[in-house]
Every structure is written in structure tokens, then in C-alpha cells.
Design a protein around this motif. Structure first.
Motif, PDB file in Angstrom:
ATOM      1  N   TYR A   1      20.896  66.821  13.876  1.00  0.00           N
ATOM      2  CA  TYR A   1      19.947  66.841  12.464  1.00  0.00           C
ATOM      3  C   TYR A   1      20.527  67.754  11.463  1.00  0.00           C
ATOM      4  CZ  TYR A   1      16.971  63.964  15.645  1.00  0.00           C
ATOM      5  OH  TYR A   1      16.488  62.896  16.188  1.00  0.00           O
ATOM      6  N   SER A   2      20.247  67.496  10.245  1.00  0.00           N
ATOM      7  CA  SER A   2      20.769  68.386   9.124  1.00  0.00           C
ATOM      8  C   SER A   2      19.550  69.439   8.886  1.00  0.00           C
ATOM      9  CB  SER A   2      21.069  67.458   7.855  1.00  0.00           C
ATOM     10  OG  SER A   2      21.202  68.327   6.639  1.00  0.00           O
ATOM     11  N   ASP A   3      20.150  70.578   8.523  1.00  0.00           N
ATOM     12  CA  ASP A   3      19.255  71.568   8.098  1.00  0.00           C
ATOM     13  C   ASP A   3      18.654  71.381   6.683  1.00  0.00           C
ATOM     14  OD1 ASP A   3      19.270  72.783  10.734  1.00  0.00           O
ATOM     15  OD2 ASP A   3      21.076  74.021  10.021  1.00  0.00           O
TER      16      ASP A   3
ATOM     17  N   GLN B   1      16.782  65.588   4.632  1.00  0.00           N
ATOM     18  CA  GLN B   1      15.836  64.874   5.035  1.00  0.00           C
ATOM     19  C   GLN B   1      15.871  63.395   5.407  1.00  0.00           C
ATOM     20  OE1 GLN B   1      12.837  65.703   6.089  1.00  0.00           O
ATOM     21  NE2 GLN B   1      11.434  63.853   6.092  1.00  0.00           N
TER      22      GLN B   1
ATOM     23  N   GLN C   1      18.829  59.354  11.184  1.00  0.00           N
ATOM     24  CA  GLN C   1      19.181  59.649  12.679  1.00  0.00           C
ATOM     25  C   GLN C   1      18.036  59.476  13.531  1.00  0.00           C
ATOM     26  OE1 GLN C   1      21.657  60.231  14.486  1.00  0.00           O
ATOM     27  NE2 GLN C   1      21.009  61.536  16.109  1.00  0.00           N
ATOM     28  N   ARG C   2      16.548  59.781  12.988  1.00  0.00           N
ATOM     29  CA  ARG C   2      15.611  59.860  13.974  1.00  0.00           C
ATOM     30  C   ARG C   2      15.142  58.227  14.053  1.00  0.00           C
ATOM     31  NH1 ARG C   2      13.568  61.040  17.860  1.00  0.00           N
ATOM     32  NH2 ARG C   2      11.531  60.761  18.172  1.00  0.00           N
TER      33      ARG C   2
ATOM     34  N   ASN D   1      18.231  63.091   8.413  1.00  0.00           N
ATOM     35  CA  ASN D   1      16.976  63.267   9.454  1.00  0.00           C
ATOM     36  C   ASN D   1      16.333  61.809   9.732  1.00  0.00           C
ATOM     37  OD1 ASN D   1      18.376  65.582   9.890  1.00  0.00           O
ATOM     38  ND2 ASN D   1      16.735  66.853   8.776  1.00  0.00           N
ATOM     39  N   CYS D   2      15.923  61.330   8.724  1.00  0.00           N
ATOM     40  CA  CYS D   2      15.212  60.115   8.861  1.00  0.00           C
ATOM     41  C   CYS D   2      16.012  59.032   9.433  1.00  0.00           C
ATOM     42  CB  CYS D   2      14.452  59.647   7.667  1.00  0.00           C
ATOM     43  SG  CYS D   2      13.141  60.645   7.144  1.00  0.00           S
TER      44      CYS D   2
END
Length: 140
Positions: free
Chosen positions: A47-49, A52, A58-59, A55-56
Motif C-alpha cells: 500500500y502507498s503511504d 489513496q 490494491q484493496r 490503495n483503493c
């Protein structure tokens, strides 16, 4: 013993549903790979710090992978006795994962609920599996 004589006659639909799920998983994986390049998120970082949207994306893939093994088990059990019903329920679940992902891809996690209709397919094959277990146990 020939497997074609053991499996229900409509089991071909089940196999096509499994192939459909394979296509869906491949699509989600490609989207993550493309997002890694676009948002410069290197392996093995999950995930990226600071991004967003990545991350979405990937999630959406990760969540699908988290539930996929259970779906495969219940889909298979249900399909052995109810191949056509299981195939319809499976197609609903697989299609919902696209809707889930497309909602998530907007960067607004709440939009992942666009795929909530998939619970019809997911819980449907679970209920069919429970029904089969109870039949095998002689409960009804």
C-alpha cells in the motif's frame, strides 16, 4: 470411472463460471499492476503511504483474494448437486466483484458497496452447501 458420468449434466456451466472468475481475477491483477506504474508504487510495497487511489485499487484486488478461497469451496459443493443454481449465483458473485472494484477505483471506498449485490451469490452458495450437508446427514 469416467468423470463425465459422475458430474451432473449441467456441470459445464459451473466450469464456465470458474473461468469467468479467473478472468475477473486477472482483470483485477492487471489493474493493480497498471496502478503500480501510474502511481510509482514499487514491489514489495502493498500500500502507498500517500496515494489513496492506488490503495483503493490494491484493496479491491486484495479483498477479492481474501474471500475467493471460501467462495470456491462453497461454489464447488453447491455445484455438485445444484449446478445451474450454483452457476447463476456464482455469476452474480463474480459480476459483483467487478462492480465492487469499479466503485473502489474511484478513490471513494464507500462506492465499493456498488458490488454489495454479490452477497446474494455468496450467501446463496453457502446456503446451498448447508442444505447439501444436512441432506447428507439425513436431517431432511
Amino acid at each position: 470411472m469416467d468423470i463425465l458420468t459422475v458430474l451432473p449434466s449441467n456441470f459445464g456451466y459451473v466450469i464456465l463460471t470458474f473461468l469467468y472468475s479467473w478472468i475477473m481475477l486477472g482483470y483485477l491483477a492487471v489493474k493493480v499492476g497498471s496502478a503500480r506504474k501510474k502511481y510509482d508504487v514499487k514491489y514489495p510495497t502493498m500500500y502507498s503511504d500517500n496515494n489513496q487511489v492506488f490503495n483503493c485499487i490494491q484493496r479491491a484486488h486484495q479483498n477479492t483474494l481474501e474471500v475467493y478461497p471460501q467462495w470456491l469451496v462453497f461454489q464447488t459443493i453447491a455445484a455438485l448437486v445444484y449446478p445451474l443454481s450454483a452457476s447463476v449465483l456464482g455469476a452474480i458473485w463474480v459480476t459483483s466483484r467487478f462492480s465492487y472494484a469499479w466503485g473502489y477505483y474511484t478513490g471513494d471506498p464507500a462506492k465499493r458497496l456498488n458490488g454489495a449485490y454479490g452477497y446474494i451469490g455468496y450467501f446463496g452458495v453457502i446456503l446451498l452447501s448447508i442444505s447439501i450437508a444436512l441432506q447428507l446427514l439425513g436431517v431432511f
